[in-house]
Design an enzyme around this catalytic site. Sequence first.
Site, PDB file in Angstrom:
ATOM      1  N   GLU A 160       0.832  -1.208   0.000  1.00 15.51           N
ATOM      2  CA  GLU A 160       0.000   0.000   0.000  1.00 15.51           C
ATOM      3  C   GLU A 160       0.861   1.250   0.000  1.00 15.51           C
ATOM      4  O   GLU A 160       1.752   1.405   0.834  1.00 15.51           O
ATOM      5  CB  GLU A 160      -0.915   0.031   1.229  1.00 15.51           C
ATOM      6  N   GLU A 199     -12.312   1.657   5.784  1.00 13.70           N
ATOM      7  CA  GLU A 199     -11.282   2.216   6.655  1.00 13.70           C
ATOM      8  C   GLU A 199     -11.501   3.722   6.789  1.00 13.70           C
ATOM      9  O   GLU A 199     -10.683   4.536   6.362  1.00 13.70           O
ATOM     10  CB  GLU A 199      -9.884   1.904   6.104  1.00 13.70           C
TER      11      GLU A 199
END
Length: 268
Positions: free
Chosen positions: A152, A249
């Site tokens: 990520e 998230e």
Amino acid sequence: MIVETSSGPVRLAANLKWMFTEVPFAERFDAAAEAGFTAVEFASPYELAPAEVRRLLDDAGLTQILINTPAGAAGSATASGAAYVPGAEQEFRDGVLRALEYAAVLGAGVVHAMAGIAPSDADADAAFATYVSNISWAAAQARGTGVRVALEAINKRDQPGYGLASMETAAAVAQAVDPDVVGVLFDVYHAQVDRGNVIERFEQLQPTVVHVQIADNPGRGEPGTGEIAYERVLARIAQSGYPGWIGCEYAPVGGTREGLSWIERTLR
């Protein structure tokens, strides 16, 4: 929570670090299940024994989707991850093994290998070489376990100096190392803050994407509280045939349960 839309199914997982914070962590599993979620993710299960997390999942009838590799102590050079930090190779390896141990017990199919922040005095080429070497080692450990290693890129506004430069770099590393084991964690929020063009970038990277996360910008709240056109973004993700989960998230602007009204407005 699997939402059937005209574009295809959208599989939403609750992130228990960010959502249901109205109650203590151990109570968030039941709270997520009561809200209709069947899957969860969270960065760090390491404060509890693997068997205890497994019990919480089972009692609530939930599936664990993703965990991160362990972060270093607050204020340390590896507080945001160790993969990109020259000299921290052993810490990274120990963390990968620990993450795979937890993933096996929890049934998590994705482990996010946190890149971290390269020291300001580190040679850029050496730091990148360390990163690729570390990810190659992690892929070797994960091979055959059924766990995918996710990479990520975190936007530089929120994490100045974060090592992994972009999702495109993450995809290039995944392809070079082992695309059957390593892939991209496509975080829509970070993509928007980084340089936008979210839909086109997702479609270009989709063959390498192993997990998706969402939040709106600015503020990192739930979809519909910012500038991202989530009706179109999620429709295109569903149309793409992406088979995985989408981790919520985000930090709810109000209460977590109240904030879930975005699902009805955006997807149904």
